[in-house]
Design an enzyme around this catalytic site. Structure first.
Site, PDB file in Angstrom:
ATOM      1  N   GLU A  70     -12.667  -2.940  -2.482  1.00  0.00           N
ATOM      2  CA  GLU A  70     -11.382  -2.501  -3.040  1.00  0.00           C
ATOM      3  C   GLU A  70     -10.868  -1.335  -2.203  1.00  0.00           C
ATOM      4  O   GLU A  70     -11.590  -0.355  -1.981  1.00  0.00           O
ATOM      5  CB  GLU A  70     -11.493  -2.077  -4.514  1.00  0.00           C
ATOM      6  CG  GLU A  70     -10.090  -1.724  -5.037  1.00  0.00           C
ATOM      7  CD  GLU A  70     -10.018  -1.262  -6.478  1.00  0.00           C
ATOM      8  OE1 GLU A  70     -11.050  -1.245  -7.175  1.00  0.00           O
ATOM      9  OE2 GLU A  70      -8.899  -0.897  -6.888  1.00  0.00           O
ATOM     10  N   GLU A  95     -11.436   4.899  -0.476  1.00  0.00           N
ATOM     11  CA  GLU A  95     -10.428   5.765  -1.109  1.00  0.00           C
ATOM     12  C   GLU A  95     -10.409   7.122  -0.414  1.00  0.00           C
ATOM     13  O   GLU A  95     -11.456   7.740  -0.240  1.00  0.00           O
ATOM     14  CB  GLU A  95     -10.756   5.920  -2.605  1.00  0.00           C
ATOM     15  CG  GLU A  95      -9.896   6.882  -3.385  1.00  0.00           C
ATOM     16  CD  GLU A  95      -8.400   6.594  -3.297  1.00  0.00           C
ATOM     17  OE1 GLU A  95      -7.708   7.374  -2.623  1.00  0.00           O
ATOM     18  OE2 GLU A  95      -7.922   5.605  -3.879  1.00  0.00           O
ATOM     19  N   ASN A 122      -9.833   7.129   5.890  1.00  0.00           N
ATOM     20  CA  ASN A 122      -8.644   6.290   5.964  1.00  0.00           C
ATOM     21  C   ASN A 122      -9.122   4.849   6.174  1.00  0.00           C
ATOM     22  O   ASN A 122      -9.935   4.581   7.068  1.00  0.00           O
ATOM     23  CB  ASN A 122      -7.803   6.752   7.154  1.00  0.00           C
ATOM     24  CG  ASN A 122      -6.497   5.995   7.251  1.00  0.00           C
ATOM     25  OD1 ASN A 122      -6.417   4.817   6.906  1.00  0.00           O
ATOM     26  ND2 ASN A 122      -5.489   6.669   7.735  1.00  0.00           N
ATOM     27  N   ASP A 144       0.337   2.579  -2.641  1.00  0.00           N
ATOM     28  CA  ASP A 144       1.539   3.435  -2.667  1.00  0.00           C
ATOM     29  C   ASP A 144       2.724   2.653  -2.094  1.00  0.00           C
ATOM     30  O   ASP A 144       2.648   2.157  -0.963  1.00  0.00           O
ATOM     31  CB  ASP A 144       1.305   4.687  -1.799  1.00  0.00           C
ATOM     32  CG  ASP A 144       0.224   5.583  -2.394  1.00  0.00           C
ATOM     33  OD1 ASP A 144       0.381   6.024  -3.542  1.00  0.00           O
ATOM     34  OD2 ASP A 144      -0.785   5.823  -1.706  1.00  0.00           O
ATOM     35  N   LYS A 148      11.118   4.975  -0.302  1.00  0.00           N
ATOM     36  CA  LYS A 148      12.207   5.615   0.457  1.00  0.00           C
ATOM     37  C   LYS A 148      12.212   5.074   1.875  1.00  0.00           C
ATOM     38  O   LYS A 148      11.131   4.962   2.482  1.00  0.00           O
ATOM     39  CB  LYS A 148      11.997   7.134   0.516  1.00  0.00           C
ATOM     40  CG  LYS A 148      12.404   7.825  -0.738  1.00  0.00           C
ATOM     41  CD  LYS A 148      12.354   9.331  -0.562  1.00  0.00           C
ATOM     42  CE  LYS A 148      12.555  10.006  -1.883  1.00  0.00           C
ATOM     43  NZ  LYS A 148      11.809  11.233  -2.024  1.00  0.00           N
ATOM     44  N   ASP A 180       3.770  -3.071  -8.424  1.00  0.00           N
ATOM     45  CA  ASP A 180       4.848  -3.131  -9.415  1.00  0.00           C
ATOM     46  C   ASP A 180       6.193  -2.906  -8.731  1.00  0.00           C
ATOM     47  O   ASP A 180       7.219  -2.848  -9.383  1.00  0.00           O
ATOM     48  CB  ASP A 180       4.633  -2.075 -10.515  1.00  0.00           C
ATOM     49  CG  ASP A 180       4.606  -0.673  -9.945  1.00  0.00           C
ATOM     50  OD1 ASP A 180       3.629  -0.328  -9.261  1.00  0.00           O
ATOM     51  OD2 ASP A 180       5.572   0.090 -10.162  1.00  0.00           O
TER      52      ASP A 180
HETATM   53  C1  LIG Z   1      -0.737   4.241  -6.013  1.00  0.00           C
HETATM   54  S1  LIG Z   1      -2.429   4.650  -5.917  1.00  0.00           S
HETATM   55  C2  LIG Z   1      -3.194   3.301  -6.802  1.00  0.00           C
HETATM   56  C3  LIG Z   1      -4.551   3.635  -7.282  1.00  0.00           C
HETATM   57  C4  LIG Z   1      -5.228   2.534  -8.113  1.00  0.00           C
HETATM   58  N1  LIG Z   1      -5.461   1.355  -7.320  1.00  0.00           N
HETATM   59  C5  LIG Z   1      -4.400   2.191  -9.324  1.00  0.00           C
HETATM   60  O1  LIG Z   1      -3.751   1.134  -9.309  1.00  0.00           O
HETATM   61  O2  LIG Z   1      -4.404   2.995 -10.269  1.00  0.00           O
HETATM   62  C6  LIG Z   1      -2.855   4.236  -4.235  1.00  0.00           C
HETATM   63  C7  LIG Z   1      -4.200   4.773  -3.813  1.00  0.00           C
HETATM   64  O3  LIG Z   1      -4.469   4.378  -2.465  1.00  0.00           O
HETATM   65  C8  LIG Z   1      -5.088   5.458  -1.796  1.00  0.00           C
HETATM   66  N2  LIG Z   1      -4.792   5.313  -0.360  1.00  0.00           N
HETATM   67  C9  LIG Z   1      -3.567   5.414   0.219  1.00  0.00           C
HETATM   68  N3  LIG Z   1      -3.660   5.229   1.551  1.00  0.00           N
HETATM   69  C10 LIG Z   1      -4.983   5.011   1.821  1.00  0.00           C
HETATM   70  C11 LIG Z   1      -5.714   4.777   3.015  1.00  0.00           C
HETATM   71  N4  LIG Z   1      -5.077   4.731   4.191  1.00  0.00           N
HETATM   72  N5  LIG Z   1      -7.035   4.602   2.924  1.00  0.00           N
HETATM   73  C12 LIG Z   1      -7.674   4.657   1.725  1.00  0.00           C
HETATM   74  N6  LIG Z   1      -7.039   4.876   0.559  1.00  0.00           N
HETATM   75  C13 LIG Z   1      -5.710   5.054   0.592  1.00  0.00           C
HETATM   76  C14 LIG Z   1      -4.459   6.699  -2.416  1.00  0.00           C
HETATM   77  O4  LIG Z   1      -5.267   7.854  -2.277  1.00  0.00           O
HETATM   78  C15 LIG Z   1      -4.292   6.284  -3.865  1.00  0.00           C
HETATM   79  O5  LIG Z   1      -5.406   6.655  -4.654  1.00  0.00           O
END
Ligand SMILES: C[S@@+](CC[C@H](N)C(=O)[O-])C[C@H]1O[C@@H](n2cnc3c(N)ncnc32)[C@H](O)[C@@H]1O
Length: 236
Positions: A70, A95, A122, A144, A148, A180
């Protein structure tokens, strides 16, 4: 973990929230004490540092029936539930959000889970260091959306990254992406369509029904559902 972060900060960088909640002293101690035991960070950094002469990471199936990943697990709710329900399968969580890593680590220890590994880098470094066709399922739950226009380029699901994901799975249709954001959903669809019409034909793209296994499984999904948002699925 913290010495790796100091020595190789570039592996931990990403386009994300600049301010994250401060980490508590208890979580910090937990990370210091246990993270390395469950972490893939060192192996991944070593792989990249050795100019790729090193063998790619491979997760042996001797111990586990399936290898699942994941990416961006947030608080780890979905990752942990899956790991508890399927103890014979390995779950690798990637994460960058340290508080999320610490929450999952706490649960791993409390529940005595033996089938979870973590990566705080990352995810690009993870995706490029794992052997092709070695993963059974990959989940990306509500990444994410960066809606924008000036932030669009930060989106995780560029076609380049979709290719990296596709290269890792053993069989087709085992990458599950939910969002979403209709805008992001349409963008992912478009990128696949424009770059690989064959792959596009094989993708499943739809709105999740409330009965779907992946509906309402995470904090970000439920935030959207609460305000009557839809959850879109792309499976490839
Ligand atoms: C919008 S949150 C969604 C978290 C979870 N999956 C949920 O639905 O509640 C997106 C997550 O992806 C992580 N994330 C963003 N870019 C990432 C990257 N390049 N590598 C690892 N994690 C990343 C962020 O830290 C964040 O916790």
């Amino acid at each position: 973990m913290f010495s790796l972060k100091n020595d190789f900060p570039e592996y931990y960088r990403f386009h994300g929230r600049k301010i994250t909640k401060k980490i508590s002293p208890t979580s910090l101690n937990l990370l210091k004490k246990y993270y390395d035991k469950f972490s893939l960070d060192k192996e991944i950094i070593r792989y990249h540092q050795q100019n790729r002469f090193n063998q790619k990471l491979f997760f042996s199936k001797k111990k586990f029936n399936k290898i699942n990943v994941e990416i961006g697990f947030g608080d780890g709710e979905f990752l942990l539930n899956e790991a508890v329900v399927n103890p014979s399968e390995l779950y690798i969580g990637v994460e960058v959000y340290l508080n999320g890593i610490s929450k999952v680590l706490q649960a791993i220890i409390k529940l005595g889970l033996k089938n979870v590994l973590l990566c705080n880098l990352n995810c690009i470094y993870f995706l490029t260091s794992v052997k092709s066709k070695s993963i059974d399922k990959i989940y990306i739950i509500n990444p994410d959306p960066w809606n924008k226009k000036r932030h669009n380029k930060r989106r995780l699901l560029s076609y380049e990254n979709i290719k990296l994901l596709n290269n890792l799975i053993k069989t087709k249709s085992c990458i599950y992406i939910t969002t979403d954001s209709k805008i992001y959903f349409e963008d992912i669809k478009k990128q696949i369509y424009v770059n690989d019409a064959e792959l596009y034909k094989e993708c499943e793209m739809r709105i999740l029904s409330t009965y779907d296994k992946l509906y309402g499984v995470s904090k970000y999904q439920r935030k959207a559902i609460e305000i009557k948002g839809k959850i879109y699925l792309i499976s490839l």
